[in-house]
Design a protein around this motif. Structure first.
Motif, short mmCIF file in Angstrom:
data_model
loop_
_atom_site.label_atom_id
_atom_site.label_comp_id
_atom_site.label_asym_id
_atom_site.label_seq_id
_atom_site.Cartn_x
_atom_site.Cartn_y
_atom_site.Cartn_z
N ARG A 271 33.51 -52.94 55.14
CA ARG A 271 32.00 -52.00 55.00
C ARG A 271 32.30 -51.27 53.21
O ARG A 271 30.64 -50.76 52.82
CB ARG A 271 32.38 -50.25 56.16
CG ARG A 271 32.58 -50.94 57.49
CD ARG A 271 32.51 -50.03 57.99
NE ARG A 271 32.50 -50.46 59.47
CZ ARG A 271 31.50 -50.08 61.33
NH1 ARG A 271 31.38 -48.93 60.09
NH2 ARG A 271 30.74 -50.53 62.14
N SER A 369 15.12 -52.34 54.58
CA SER A 369 14.98 -53.57 55.69
C SER A 369 15.92 -54.16 55.86
O SER A 369 16.52 -54.59 56.60
CB SER A 369 13.86 -53.20 55.79
OG SER A 369 13.26 -53.95 56.99
N GLU A 372 19.73 -53.37 56.08
CA GLU A 372 19.79 -52.63 57.57
C GLU A 372 19.45 -53.71 59.15
O GLU A 372 20.50 -54.41 59.92
CB GLU A 372 19.10 -51.30 58.01
CG GLU A 372 19.48 -50.42 59.22
CD GLU A 372 20.23 -50.39 59.18
OE1 GLU A 372 20.89 -50.41 60.17
OE2 GLU A 372 21.33 -50.03 58.08
N ALA A 373 18.56 -54.93 58.61
CA ALA A 373 18.50 -55.67 59.58
C ALA A 373 19.78 -56.83 59.60
O ALA A 373 20.31 -57.67 60.60
CB ALA A 373 17.12 -56.63 59.19
N ARG A 375 22.35 -55.91 58.66
CA ARG A 375 24.15 -55.50 59.50
C ARG A 375 23.85 -55.32 60.63
O ARG A 375 24.68 -56.30 61.34
CB ARG A 375 23.95 -54.27 58.76
CG ARG A 375 24.29 -53.81 56.88
CD ARG A 375 24.36 -52.71 56.80
NE ARG A 375 25.03 -52.49 55.64
CZ ARG A 375 25.13 -50.83 55.14
NH1 ARG A 375 24.36 -50.25 55.00
NH2 ARG A 375 25.68 -51.30 53.45
N ARG A 376 22.56 -55.15 61.10
CA ARG A 376 22.45 -55.24 62.63
C ARG A 376 22.53 -56.05 63.26
O ARG A 376 23.12 -56.88 64.23
CB ARG A 376 21.30 -55.27 62.73
CG ARG A 376 21.23 -53.17 62.61
CD ARG A 376 20.20 -52.34 63.17
NE ARG A 376 19.65 -51.28 62.89
CZ ARG A 376 19.71 -50.16 63.58
NH1 ARG A 376 20.19 -50.14 64.61
NH2 ARG A 376 20.24 -48.96 62.99
N ARG A 377 21.58 -57.16 62.39
CA ARG A 377 22.02 -59.19 62.72
C ARG A 377 23.41 -59.41 62.96
O ARG A 377 23.89 -60.02 64.46
CB ARG A 377 21.23 -59.51 62.37
CG ARG A 377 21.31 -61.42 63.04
CD ARG A 377 20.49 -62.56 61.72
NE ARG A 377 20.52 -63.58 61.97
CZ ARG A 377 19.76 -64.66 60.92
NH1 ARG A 377 18.98 -63.87 60.41
NH2 ARG A 377 19.86 -65.70 62.02
N ALA A 379 26.38 -57.89 63.04
CA ALA A 379 27.30 -57.07 64.13
C ALA A 379 27.06 -57.71 65.69
O ALA A 379 27.54 -57.02 66.67
CB ALA A 379 26.98 -55.54 64.17
N ALA A 380 26.05 -57.87 66.37
CA ALA A 380 24.98 -58.85 67.60
C ALA A 380 25.75 -59.98 67.82
O ALA A 380 26.21 -60.41 68.31
CB ALA A 380 24.02 -58.43 67.64
#
Length: 467
Positions: A271, A369, A372-373, A375-377, A379-380
């Motif tokens: 991180r 953007s 952030e996208a 990172r979320r992708r 993480a999923a």
């Protein structure tokens, strides 16, 4: 007669310093032959790459196995897109010399001769006049500044092209590894589906099963063969894309041992590392720096247009031989801002500067953007991969139970084949999840414009450097 002699001598001295033209035609047949002859084991390539090889290779080229770092090095040397970007960088650098050059004066020659009836003295009038544009230091400095900004922009374009090539090598390598595994699973699926179809046909012939079960088994075989054909196409396409990304013909990759350490285990990056890279990307990613350079160029252009509203002076000293009378002449000229003071070009330049400033903010918002996208992708994607592998393990246990039951005679062969096909489908699902996980990692790397693989990170330039 001495004056013409000295003029001719001066002209000869000036012309002697001129550059000569040498044609350099491009022969498509020769370039095609050069492309087809490219190989990764070329000794000339080894000489170029040896100083940059990773420590694990001990300076050897070609390596026993080609990892991501080795393929990236080969692409940096061979990829034709990078060669074109370097040519554009040299083109922009050459423009700096043009911008700093002082304008040459113009020289005019006038001749006049009286007719015999008019000549009562010297019949000739001849004169030499010059026109010397007064190029101020400020004008020249603005031109050089604009050319320097163009060079900086070309360097950033080159950096973006380097990253694009690196991403193409990464994606093509991942696609090739996945396609090879999909093809192996598809081959096994065809074998199992063919055995299931044969067993179902035999049972239907003996009246032990309905024709619908035979039809369903035939459909399963057809689907397996279709998947096999698709996997073969994906593997061929991945080979072609990897060869193009590196900069070699497709047959140059035959027999190469490819290696991707940790390919089976994509992990979330540290991180703190991601936070540091994200801060750098939001302040100095190459495309953001390119937008800032474009803004600086528009600022310089506005300064040029503001300066252009003031008169520009030209001086013209000369010499005239007027029918026996020698005269020294001196002319001066200046543009007169009578009808306008360059308001239109100034307004256009100011509007372009405002648009460039808005573009900087847009690029920065897109970077934030994208990070952030990604990172979320990621993480999923990683939990989805874990779940798919858990399903693969469960299907493998069910297959093992079916194998034991078949050995004991508790289940028939179609049930065993169905269990094997279910386990194979779970393996394919886990492989697809692995591909999605690496796509998520790639998206994060692209958003950060920084590799997360330690071997590649050792080759990549640090913040503020241009690769």
């Amino acid at each position: 007669m001495r004056h013409p002699f000295f003029c001719l001598l001066a002209a000869g001295v000036v012309l002697a310093g001129c550059a000569s033209y040498r044609p350099a035609p491009v022969d498509p047949a020769a370039t095609r032959a050069q492309w087809q002859a490219r190989r990764l084991d070329d000794p000339a390539l080894a000489v170029r790459l040896r100083p940059w090889l990773p420590a694990r290779d001990h300076g050897r080229w070609p390596p026993e196995r080609y990892g991501r770092a080795e393929l990236l090095l080969a692409a940096l040397a061979l990829n034709p897109d990078l060669a074109e970007a370097r040519a554009h960088l040299a083109e922009a650098s050459a423009a700096v010399r043009t911008a700093g050059a002082r304008p040459n004066p113009t020289v005019s020659l006038a001749l006049e001769r009286y007719t015999q009836a008019q000549a009562d003295g010297a019949p000739w009038l001849w004169g030499i006049s010059t026109d010397l544009l007064l190029d101020t230091a400020l004008r020249r400095r603005l031109r050089v500044q604009l050319a320097d900004q163009a060079v900086r922009g070309a360097r950033l374009d080159y950096a973006e092209k380097v990253w694009a090539v690196r991403a193409a090598v990464r994606d093509a390598l991942a696609e090739r590894l996945l396609a090879q595994r999909r093809l192996a699973l598809a081959d096994e699926g065809v074998r199992l589906a063919a055995a299931l179809e044969q067993a179902a046909r035999q049972r239907a012939t003996l009246g032990e099963d309905s024709p619908q079960a035979e039809l369903q088994a035939a459909q399963t075989l057809a689907q397996a063969r279709s998947a096999q054909a698709g996997a073969a196409q994906q593997a061929a396409g991945a080979d072609a894309r990897l060869a193009r990304a590196i900069g070699v013909p497709g047959d140059a990759l035959q027999g190469l041992q490819l290696d991707w350490a940790g390919f089976e285990r994509p992990t979330a990056p540290d991180r703190a590392q991601v936070a540091a890279l994200a801060d750098h990307a939001l302040l100095a990613r190459a495309d953001l720096e390119r937008a800032l350079v474009d803004y600086a160029s528009r600022e310089t252009e506005l300064h040029q247009q503001v300066r252009a509203q003031y008169p520009q002076l030209s001086l013209g000293p000369g010499y005239t031989y007027d029918h026996g009378i020698r005269k020294l002449t001196f002319n001066a000229s200046a543009s007169v801002p009578l009808f306008n003071r360059n308001q239109g070009p100034i307004a256009e330049a100011r509007a372009r500067r405002d648009a460039a400033a808005a573009h900087v903010r847009t690029v920065q918002a897109d970077i934030a953007s994208a990070i952030e996208a990604a990172r979320r992708r990621l993480a999923a994607a990683l939990p989805a991969l874990a779940a798919a592998r858990a399903g693969e393990q469960a299907a493998a246990r069910q297959q093992a139970q079916a194998e034991r039951a078949f050995a004991l005679g508790a289940v028939d062969r179609p049930a065993l084949l169905a269990a094997r096909l279910a386990a194979l489908a779970a393996r394919q699902t886990a492989l697809d999840a692995l591909g999605l996980a690496w796509q998520a990692v790639a998206a994060l790397e692209d958003a950060l414009r920084a590799p997360l693989d330690p071997a590649e990170a050792a080759l990549w330039p640090g913040p503020g450097d241009t690769p």
